[in-house]
Design a protein around this motif. Structure first.
Motif, mmCIF file in Angstrom:
data_model
loop_
_atom_site.group_PDB
_atom_site.id
_atom_site.type_symbol
_atom_site.label_atom_id
_atom_site.label_comp_id
_atom_site.label_asym_id
_atom_site.label_seq_id
_atom_site.Cartn_x
_atom_site.Cartn_y
_atom_site.Cartn_z
ATOM 1 N N PRO A 170 0.876 -1.182 0.042
ATOM 2 C CA PRO A 170 -0.030 -0.165 -0.155
ATOM 3 C C PRO A 170 0.909 1.135 -0.041
ATOM 4 O O PRO A 170 2.065 1.273 0.255
ATOM 5 N N ALA A 171 0.208 2.182 -0.273
ATOM 6 C CA ALA A 171 0.939 3.736 -0.327
ATOM 7 C C ALA A 171 1.687 3.871 1.079
ATOM 8 O O ALA A 171 1.122 3.652 1.948
ATOM 9 N N PRO A 172 2.849 4.229 1.141
ATOM 10 C CA PRO A 172 3.381 4.690 2.500
ATOM 11 C C PRO A 172 2.680 5.392 3.217
ATOM 12 O O PRO A 172 2.105 6.536 3.124
ATOM 13 N N ILE A 173 2.428 4.897 4.565
ATOM 14 C CA ILE A 173 1.715 5.641 5.553
ATOM 15 C C ILE A 173 2.622 5.607 6.811
ATOM 16 O O ILE A 173 3.689 4.934 7.048
ATOM 17 N N ASP A 174 2.167 6.297 8.011
ATOM 18 C CA ASP A 174 2.810 6.734 9.040
ATOM 19 C C ASP A 174 2.801 5.350 9.742
ATOM 20 O O ASP A 174 1.791 4.612 9.919
ATOM 21 N N GLN A 175 4.216 4.760 10.109
ATOM 22 C CA GLN A 175 4.341 3.333 10.715
ATOM 23 C C GLN A 175 3.509 3.207 11.996
ATOM 24 O O GLN A 175 3.171 2.201 12.466
ATOM 25 N N ASP A 176 3.098 4.187 12.740
ATOM 26 C CA ASP A 176 2.365 4.417 13.986
ATOM 27 C C ASP A 176 0.733 4.403 13.921
ATOM 28 O O ASP A 176 0.223 4.854 14.917
ATOM 29 N N SER A 177 0.290 4.632 12.636
ATOM 30 C CA SER A 177 -0.817 5.044 12.192
ATOM 31 C C SER A 177 -1.672 3.858 12.705
ATOM 32 O O SER A 177 -1.350 2.724 12.710
ATOM 33 N N PRO A 178 -3.079 4.094 12.951
ATOM 34 C CA PRO A 178 -4.070 2.986 13.135
ATOM 35 C C PRO A 178 -4.199 2.251 11.919
ATOM 36 O O PRO A 178 -4.493 1.038 12.148
ATOM 37 N N PHE A 179 -3.987 2.717 10.868
ATOM 38 C CA PHE A 179 -4.279 1.918 9.540
ATOM 39 C C PHE A 179 -3.097 1.112 9.458
ATOM 40 O O PHE A 179 -3.263 -0.168 8.970
ATOM 41 N N GLN A 180 -2.041 1.265 9.515
ATOM 42 C CA GLN A 180 -0.752 0.576 9.669
ATOM 43 C C GLN A 180 -0.976 -0.751 10.609
ATOM 44 O O GLN A 180 -0.493 -1.726 10.416
ATOM 45 N N SER A 181 -1.549 -0.274 11.879
ATOM 46 C CA SER A 181 -1.801 -1.419 12.679
ATOM 47 C C SER A 181 -2.885 -2.443 12.273
ATOM 48 O O SER A 181 -2.558 -3.765 12.354
ATOM 49 N N MET A 182 -3.659 -2.139 11.505
ATOM 50 C CA MET A 182 -4.623 -2.776 11.168
ATOM 51 C C MET A 182 -3.853 -3.737 9.741
ATOM 52 O O MET A 182 -4.144 -4.609 9.733
ATOM 53 N N MET A 183 -3.172 -3.123 9.064
ATOM 54 C CA MET A 183 -2.484 -3.604 7.884
ATOM 55 C C MET A 183 -1.510 -4.686 8.333
ATOM 56 O O MET A 183 -1.349 -6.045 7.672
ATOM 57 N N GLU A 184 -0.963 -4.661 9.390
ATOM 58 C CA GLU A 184 0.112 -5.556 10.007
ATOM 59 C C GLU A 184 -0.518 -6.957 10.432
ATOM 60 O O GLU A 184 -0.218 -7.896 10.013
ATOM 61 N N ARG A 185 -1.989 -6.709 10.740
ATOM 62 C CA ARG A 185 -2.749 -7.993 11.197
ATOM 63 C C ARG A 185 -3.143 -8.426 10.011
ATOM 64 O O ARG A 185 -3.175 -9.927 9.960
ATOM 65 N N PHE A 186 -3.595 -7.566 9.143
ATOM 66 C CA PHE A 186 -4.299 -8.202 7.722
ATOM 67 C C PHE A 186 -3.257 -8.864 6.895
ATOM 68 O O PHE A 186 -3.567 -10.204 6.366
ATOM 69 N N ASP A 187 -1.994 -8.588 6.669
ATOM 70 C CA ASP A 187 -0.776 -9.290 6.115
ATOM 71 C C ASP A 187 -0.710 -10.518 6.684
ATOM 72 O O ASP A 187 -0.448 -11.555 5.944
#
Length: 434
Positions: A16-33
């Protein structure tokens, strides 16, 4: 040209497009991956499911009580509607961000799938501070935001609900504004509204009741009786206060609660109805509550208790907090309260974490019940609502627990596997329209 489905072709995955590593969206993506890897998710489906289907931004001008015009930023994110119309709350807060709303919308997608509710995921927000606004200003803000979102909302398209700093009255204004534009009353366009306008019995308590139900299910898995358990609840809003009350009614000893003023601890147990009454009489705040010792929110999270219920905001259980935590069970009443870096620590310590997309799904479950009742024009008793909620949450917990055991993973990843697999299967069956 037929759609190619090749689960082994991992090379075409695109980050996905680069986003803040501490963002809620990144938190969701790490589990989704992680769930995508377990499921060997088709790369094209991965790309489709990891990003919002649509994002709507609007400027919301409001005539303030002073006569001056102030413009607020409004957001609505539709993450997915493969399973049905999108569903998700609207929050009013000064720190609302697009990243946060994107994450919350995605969590709604997986949450609905986990509890087998035929909705997709959405979320909305307006950047404002409702504590500094009069009722008239809030009404004008709500009505203009609804008007701007008229072509987004709809009982068969996108159905909003209450969230942080929004309530039944705000949902009533949304209902009325949408109905005025539609030239007919559309009760099913919004849930969490007053019972007199087609709201459901039990909706106000639904999220907290769902937290209580899965807490009991988790305690059963570790062979603990509620009467032998101590509980700490971070956050004493709608979710936290109801969960605390219901857990106490089940026999648990609630030793600590908190709000933005800090934590309040009593080793012998708090009288939750008395605390609720104090908050009601004290302008919605726990400040200066004298029947308990004042502690920090961080201290509350690391108390020596059997059950911790984080029911405040995102990213409360950090890596350092997780290292000091003593609870045996964590039941996430809030969305995204645990950062990904804390997951491994909690797993290594043997903490049973009931994840947000399962634990707090009671709200969207009864929202679905409300929508069904509105569409039927026939309303259920509180007893029937609570009975069906208990069955739905218990079945979902068992499904997630079995999936986690099957893949030898945490309940969080088990929940993501359940949710993502359901949405991906629906996408496979529907196909890609071109």
């Amino acid at each position: 040209m037929p759609f190619k489905f090749d689960v082994h072709d991992r090379s075409v995955y695109r980050e996905p497009a680069p986003i803040d590593q501490d963002s809620p969206f990144q938190s969701m993506m790490e589990r989704f991956d992680i769930a995508a890897e377990i499921l060997e998710l088709n790369p094209g489906f991965y790309e489709y499911l990891c990003r919002p289907a649509r994002v709507f931004m609007t400027s919301v001008p409001v005539v303030m009580d002073t006569g001056h015009v102030k413009v607020f930023d409004g957001i609505r994110v539709i993450h997915n509607n493969v399973l049905g119309p999108s569903k998700g709350g609207i929050r009013y807060a000064p720190d609302v961000t697009l990243s946060e709303v994107k994450a919350l919308a995605a969590w709604m997608t997986w949450k609905c799938a986990v509890v087998d509710v035929p909705f997709g995921g959405a979320k909305g927000g307006v950047v404002c501070n409702p504590s500094e606004m009069s009722p008239g200003e809030l009404e004008r803000l709500t009505r203009r935001y609804t008007s701007d979102m008229f072509n987004v909302f709809g009982p068969d398209r996108d159905i909003p609900a209450p969230d942080m700093n929004t309530n039944e009255q705000i949902m009533a204004w949304i209902l009325d504004t949408y109905s005025m534009h539609s030239r007919r009353t559309e009760n099913a366009v919004v849930t969490g509204k007053p019972v007199a306008l087609g709201g459901s019995e039990g909706r106000h308590e639904a999220t907290g009741r769902g937290v209580m139900t899965v807490t009991l299910a988790a305690l059963e898995q570790i062979d603990r009786s509620p009467s032998d358990c101590t509980v700490a609840v971070q956050g004493f809003g709608n979710v936290g206060s109801v969960a605390a009350q219901l857990l106490q009614e089940q026999g648990c000893t609630v030793v600590a609660v908190s709000d933005v003023t800090g934590g309040y601890y009593n080793a012998d147990g708090l009288d939750i109805p008395a605390v609720q009454q104090y908050v009601k009489e004290n302008g919605g705040s726990l400040e200066d509550y004298t029947e308990a010792t004042h502690i920090t929110n961080e201290e509350l999270l690391t108390l020596d208790v059997d059950v911790l219920v984080p029911a405040a905001k995102e990213d409360q259980i950090t890596k350092s907090i997780a290292e000091d935590m003593q609870a045996r069970v964590v039941v996430e009443g809030a969305n995204g309260p645990t950062v990904p870096a804390a997951d491994d620590i909690l797993n290594e310590k043997g903490v049973l974490v009931v994840p947000d997309i399962l634990a707090n799904a009671g709200g969207v479950t009864v929202s679905y019940f409300e929508w069904v009742q509105d569409r039927q024009g026939y309303f259920w008793s509180l007893k029937r609502v609570n009975k069906r909620l208990k069955r739905t949450m218990t079945d979902a917990f068992n499904r997630v627990y079995e999936t986690a055991e099957k893949h030898d993973t945490s309940l969080r990843i088990g929940a993501y596997v359940v949710g993502v697999s359901k949405v991906a299967e629906a996408l496979r069956l529907r196909g890609i329209y071109a």
